[in-house]
Design a protein around this motif. Sequence first.
Motif, PDB file in Angstrom:
ATOM      1  N   GLU A 182       0.823  -1.210   0.000  1.00  0.00           N
ATOM      2  CA  GLU A 182       0.000   0.000   0.000  1.00  0.00           C
ATOM      3  C   GLU A 182       0.855   1.258   0.000  1.00  0.00           C
ATOM      4  OE1 GLU A 182       0.786  -0.847   4.312  1.00  0.00           O
ATOM      5  OE2 GLU A 182       0.349  -1.994   2.498  1.00  0.00           O
ATOM      6  N   VAL A 183       2.083   1.171   0.497  1.00  0.00           N
ATOM      7  CA  VAL A 183       2.979   2.333   0.467  1.00  0.00           C
ATOM      8  C   VAL A 183       3.282   2.729  -0.974  1.00  0.00           C
ATOM      9  CG1 VAL A 183       5.256   3.196   1.113  1.00  0.00           C
ATOM     10  CG2 VAL A 183       3.991   1.722   2.696  1.00  0.00           C
ATOM     11  N   ILE A 184       3.639   1.758  -1.777  1.00  0.00           N
ATOM     12  CA  ILE A 184       3.971   2.036  -3.185  1.00  0.00           C
ATOM     13  C   ILE A 184       2.728   2.496  -3.949  1.00  0.00           C
ATOM     14  CG2 ILE A 184       4.783   1.009  -5.339  1.00  0.00           C
ATOM     15  CD1 ILE A 184       6.515  -0.873  -3.665  1.00  0.00           C
ATOM     16  N   SER A 185       1.623   1.777  -3.779  1.00  0.00           N
ATOM     17  CA  SER A 185       0.427   2.107  -4.561  1.00  0.00           C
ATOM     18  C   SER A 185      -0.138   3.473  -4.190  1.00  0.00           C
ATOM     19  CB  SER A 185      -0.645   1.025  -4.364  1.00  0.00           C
ATOM     20  OG  SER A 185      -1.020   0.926  -3.005  1.00  0.00           O
ATOM     21  N   THR A 186      -0.135   3.815  -2.899  1.00  0.00           N
ATOM     22  CA  THR A 186      -0.694   5.114  -2.516  1.00  0.00           C
ATOM     23  C   THR A 186       0.203   6.264  -2.952  1.00  0.00           C
ATOM     24  OG1 THR A 186       0.277   4.771  -0.300  1.00  0.00           O
ATOM     25  CG2 THR A 186      -2.074   4.292  -0.569  1.00  0.00           C
ATOM     26  N   ILE A 187       1.520   6.049  -2.939  1.00  0.00           N
ATOM     27  CA  ILE A 187       2.413   7.091  -3.451  1.00  0.00           C
ATOM     28  C   ILE A 187       2.169   7.313  -4.940  1.00  0.00           C
ATOM     29  CG2 ILE A 187       4.827   7.628  -3.970  1.00  0.00           C
ATOM     30  CD1 ILE A 187       5.592   6.349  -1.332  1.00  0.00           C
ATOM     31  N   MET A 188       2.005   6.218  -5.679  1.00  0.00           N
ATOM     32  CA  MET A 188       1.715   6.344  -7.109  1.00  0.00           C
ATOM     33  C   MET A 188       0.363   7.006  -7.332  1.00  0.00           C
ATOM     34  SD  MET A 188       4.362   5.157  -8.656  1.00  0.00           S
ATOM     35  CE  MET A 188       3.807   4.868 -10.314  1.00  0.00           C
ATOM     36  N   LEU A 189      -0.612   6.659  -6.495  1.00  0.00           N
ATOM     37  CA  LEU A 189      -1.942   7.249  -6.636  1.00  0.00           C
ATOM     38  C   LEU A 189      -1.925   8.744  -6.325  1.00  0.00           C
ATOM     39  CD1 LEU A 189      -4.104   4.386  -5.095  1.00  0.00           C
ATOM     40  CD2 LEU A 189      -4.203   5.208  -7.449  1.00  0.00           C
ATOM     41  N   ASN A 190      -1.023   9.187  -5.466  1.00  0.00           N
ATOM     42  CA  ASN A 190      -0.870  10.628  -5.230  1.00  0.00           C
ATOM     43  C   ASN A 190      -0.499  11.347  -6.521  1.00  0.00           C
ATOM     44  OD1 ASN A 190      -1.505  10.808  -2.504  1.00  0.00           O
ATOM     45  ND2 ASN A 190       0.604  10.523  -1.826  1.00  0.00           N
ATOM     46  N   SER A 191       0.447  10.778  -7.238  1.00  0.00           N
ATOM     47  CA  SER A 191       0.864  11.393  -8.513  1.00  0.00           C
ATOM     48  C   SER A 191      -0.263  11.344  -9.538  1.00  0.00           C
ATOM     49  CB  SER A 191       2.101  10.665  -9.061  1.00  0.00           C
ATOM     50  OG  SER A 191       3.184  10.748  -8.157  1.00  0.00           O
ATOM     51  N   ILE A 192      -0.993  10.229  -9.557  1.00  0.00           N
ATOM     52  CA  ILE A 192      -2.101  10.109 -10.508  1.00  0.00           C
ATOM     53  C   ILE A 192      -3.194  11.115 -10.185  1.00  0.00           C
ATOM     54  CG2 ILE A 192      -3.923   8.566 -11.332  1.00  0.00           C
ATOM     55  CD1 ILE A 192      -1.978   6.236 -10.883  1.00  0.00           C
ATOM     56  N   SER A 193      -3.435  11.349  -8.898  1.00  0.00           N
ATOM     57  CA  SER A 193      -4.482  12.305  -8.516  1.00  0.00           C
ATOM     58  C   SER A 193      -4.142  13.714  -8.998  1.00  0.00           C
ATOM     59  CB  SER A 193      -4.672  12.296  -6.994  1.00  0.00           C
ATOM     60  OG  SER A 193      -3.548  12.850  -6.338  1.00  0.00           O
ATOM     61  N   VAL A 194      -2.865  14.061  -8.968  1.00  0.00           N
ATOM     62  CA  VAL A 194      -2.451  15.371  -9.484  1.00  0.00           C
ATOM     63  C   VAL A 194      -2.794  15.481 -10.967  1.00  0.00           C
ATOM     64  CG1 VAL A 194      -0.470  16.872  -9.932  1.00  0.00           C
ATOM     65  CG2 VAL A 194      -0.619  15.625  -7.774  1.00  0.00           C
ATOM     66  N   ALA A 195      -2.556  14.399 -11.700  1.00  0.00           N
ATOM     67  CA  ALA A 195      -2.875  14.403 -13.131  1.00  0.00           C
ATOM     68  C   ALA A 195      -4.391  14.481 -13.360  1.00  0.00           C
ATOM     69  CB  ALA A 195      -2.297  13.145 -13.784  1.00  0.00           C
ATOM     70  N   ILE A 196      -5.155  13.773 -12.522  1.00  0.00           N
ATOM     71  CA  ILE A 196      -6.620  13.803 -12.662  1.00  0.00           C
ATOM     72  C   ILE A 196      -7.153  15.203 -12.393  1.00  0.00           C
ATOM     73  CG2 ILE A 196      -8.780  12.938 -11.704  1.00  0.00           C
ATOM     74  CD1 ILE A 196      -7.385  10.283 -11.174  1.00  0.00           C
ATOM     75  N   VAL A 197      -6.635  15.829 -11.322  1.00  0.00           N
ATOM     76  CA  VAL A 197      -7.063  17.196 -11.014  1.00  0.00           C
ATOM     77  C   VAL A 197      -6.711  18.133 -12.161  1.00  0.00           C
ATOM     78  CG1 VAL A 197      -6.657  19.172  -9.500  1.00  0.00           C
ATOM     79  CG2 VAL A 197      -6.970  16.896  -8.515  1.00  0.00           C
ATOM     80  N   GLY A 198      -5.501  17.979 -12.710  1.00  0.00           N
ATOM     81  CA  GLY A 198      -5.106  18.819 -13.839  1.00  0.00           C
ATOM     82  C   GLY A 198      -5.955  18.591 -15.068  1.00  0.00           C
ATOM     83  N   LEU A 199      -6.413  17.343 -15.242  1.00  0.00           N
ATOM     84  CA  LEU A 199      -7.249  17.013 -16.394  1.00  0.00           C
ATOM     85  C   LEU A 199      -8.650  17.584 -16.255  1.00  0.00           C
ATOM     86  CD1 LEU A 199      -7.484  15.335 -19.044  1.00  0.00           C
ATOM     87  CD2 LEU A 199      -8.260  13.422 -17.624  1.00  0.00           C
ATOM     88  N   LEU A 200      -9.194  17.555 -15.034  1.00  0.00           N
ATOM     89  CA  LEU A 200     -10.571  18.002 -14.816  1.00  0.00           C
ATOM     90  C   LEU A 200     -10.675  19.502 -14.574  1.00  0.00           C
ATOM     91  CD1 LEU A 200     -11.894  15.111 -12.527  1.00  0.00           C
ATOM     92  CD2 LEU A 200     -12.237  15.409 -14.981  1.00  0.00           C
ATOM     93  N   LEU A 201      -9.636  20.065 -13.943  1.00  0.00           N
ATOM     94  CA  LEU A 201      -9.699  21.488 -13.610  1.00  0.00           C
ATOM     95  C   LEU A 201      -9.207  22.319 -14.794  1.00  0.00           C
ATOM     96  CD1 LEU A 201     -10.454  23.329 -11.212  1.00  0.00           C
ATOM     97  CD2 LEU A 201      -8.036  23.361 -10.589  1.00  0.00           C
ATOM     98  N   VAL A 202      -9.954  22.259 -15.852  1.00  0.00           N
ATOM     99  CA  VAL A 202      -9.649  23.045 -17.049  1.00  0.00           C
ATOM    100  C   VAL A 202     -10.925  23.765 -17.467  1.00  0.00           C
ATOM    101  CG1 VAL A 202      -7.806  21.524 -17.837  1.00  0.00           C
ATOM    102  CG2 VAL A 202     -10.161  21.082 -18.562  1.00  0.00           C
ATOM    103  N   PRO A 203     -10.796  24.886 -18.147  1.00  0.00           N
ATOM    104  CA  PRO A 203     -11.987  25.612 -18.604  1.00  0.00           C
ATOM    105  C   PRO A 203     -12.888  24.738 -19.473  1.00  0.00           C
ATOM    106  CG  PRO A 203     -10.035  26.982 -18.820  1.00  0.00           C
ATOM    107  CD  PRO A 203      -9.556  25.623 -18.449  1.00  0.00           C
ATOM    108  N   GLY A 204     -14.141  24.728 -19.115  1.00  0.00           N
ATOM    109  CA  GLY A 204     -15.115  23.964 -19.868  1.00  0.00           C
ATOM    110  C   GLY A 204     -15.414  22.601 -19.275  1.00  0.00           C
ATOM    111  N   VAL A 205     -14.632  22.150 -18.283  1.00  0.00           N
ATOM    112  CA  VAL A 205     -14.912  20.857 -17.631  1.00  0.00           C
ATOM    113  C   VAL A 205     -15.408  21.145 -16.217  1.00  0.00           C
ATOM    114  CG1 VAL A 205     -13.993  18.577 -17.053  1.00  0.00           C
ATOM    115  CG2 VAL A 205     -13.142  19.793 -19.052  1.00  0.00           C
ATOM    116  N   PHE A 206     -14.505  21.155 -15.228  1.00  0.00           N
ATOM    117  CA  PHE A 206     -14.916  21.511 -13.868  1.00  0.00           C
ATOM    118  C   PHE A 206     -14.751  23.000 -13.601  1.00  0.00           C
ATOM    119  CE2 PHE A 206     -14.785  17.387 -11.152  1.00  0.00           C
ATOM    120  CZ  PHE A 206     -15.652  16.795 -12.067  1.00  0.00           C
TER     121      PHE A 206
END
Length: 386
Positions: free
Chosen positions: A152-176
């Motif tokens: 879970e240490v490895i997976s949650t660290i990786m998921l932290n990085s993925i969450s940054v990408a998800i936020v960047g993908l959704l927090l754009v004009p015209g989406v969120f």
Amino acid sequence: MTSPNPAAKRSFAQRISGERIVLALAAPVLAVVLSVAICSVLLATSGKNPFDAWNVMITYATKSDGQVAILNRATTYYLAAAAAAFGFRMNLFNIGVEGQYRLAALFAAFVGAQVDLPSFIQIPLLLVTAMLVGGLYASIAGLLKVYRGVSEVISTIMLNSISVAIVGLLLVPGVFAPSASSTSNSIQTNPVSDSSHFFSIPTAGGDLWGFIFIAALVGVAFQFALTRTRFGFDLRATGRSEAAATASGVNVKKMVVISMVVSGAIAGLIGLPELLQNSYYYGQSFQSGLGFLGIAIALLGRNSPIGMAFAALLFAFLDATGNQLPLPQNGAFPFEIVAVMQGTIVICVVVAYELVRRYGLKRQQQKVGAQLAAQAAATEKKEVSA
């Protein structure tokens, strides 16, 4: 054969209980004292008077506005610590609290901006939304651990990085975020509706966030679940020994997934005090780093609801009063000393707890030896008198 003296038994039990309390308090107190000493040396080395810095911090903490600022920060910090501690009690290291709360806050901000219901429906809706998003995102790490054996240490660290990408993908004009504005370069969601605003308590020092009651409720539920329910017993048993828990009929895989989900659900609440009581939107400047700070606070508080409350207040005190240090009228102290102090506290906690643990073990061995010697002497005396 005479029965043991009840008064003597009570006195012995009181001494044992008193020593346990002293040992439990000794480690965090020692850690704070060591940290203050180290930071004082660093300030003196940089040419600053450490006593002046502590005076500035303590003076601000005695003011009403400083106390409100400390309590508001401590509310958020406590929720972060509770999220990390729930996993720790299961012997799971949920390092992904950071990503879970930021993703949950984004979705809660989007729902709060799109839906405008009466407050008694709107606020619970946002709470549930944030907890669902945080819990579902954390469940990924739980499922990977159970079915694929991924740490879970490895997976949650990786998921932290993925969450940054998800936020960047959704927090754009015209989406969120709304369509880009020609008057501003900032990217953020629309403000949440007025019915989403959580209540505050007006004080002489400013508005005290009502979310402090949610944090207190989380602490009570945390303690009750761990100490008064079968689930809490299974969780603690699994954390101590998975083999023993399996032998007693506990479904370890199920407990791992549930624990990660609950930890993520608590993490989902971390960003809501800021969202619903201060900024009212999610943007690029939304407060970060709370997940990692919560891990430090949970360690300092020994994963105990009461201990984490004091640890959250300590870290909130350092942050709130530390903001006063760089001001010219206060001596222009380097603000970085606060981060140094927080880091040294965490390091000193590890050292202090180990020192106290060794001392407690030594004391226990001495007591057992004394009891065995006393029993041997009593037996020998009886044999001689017989």
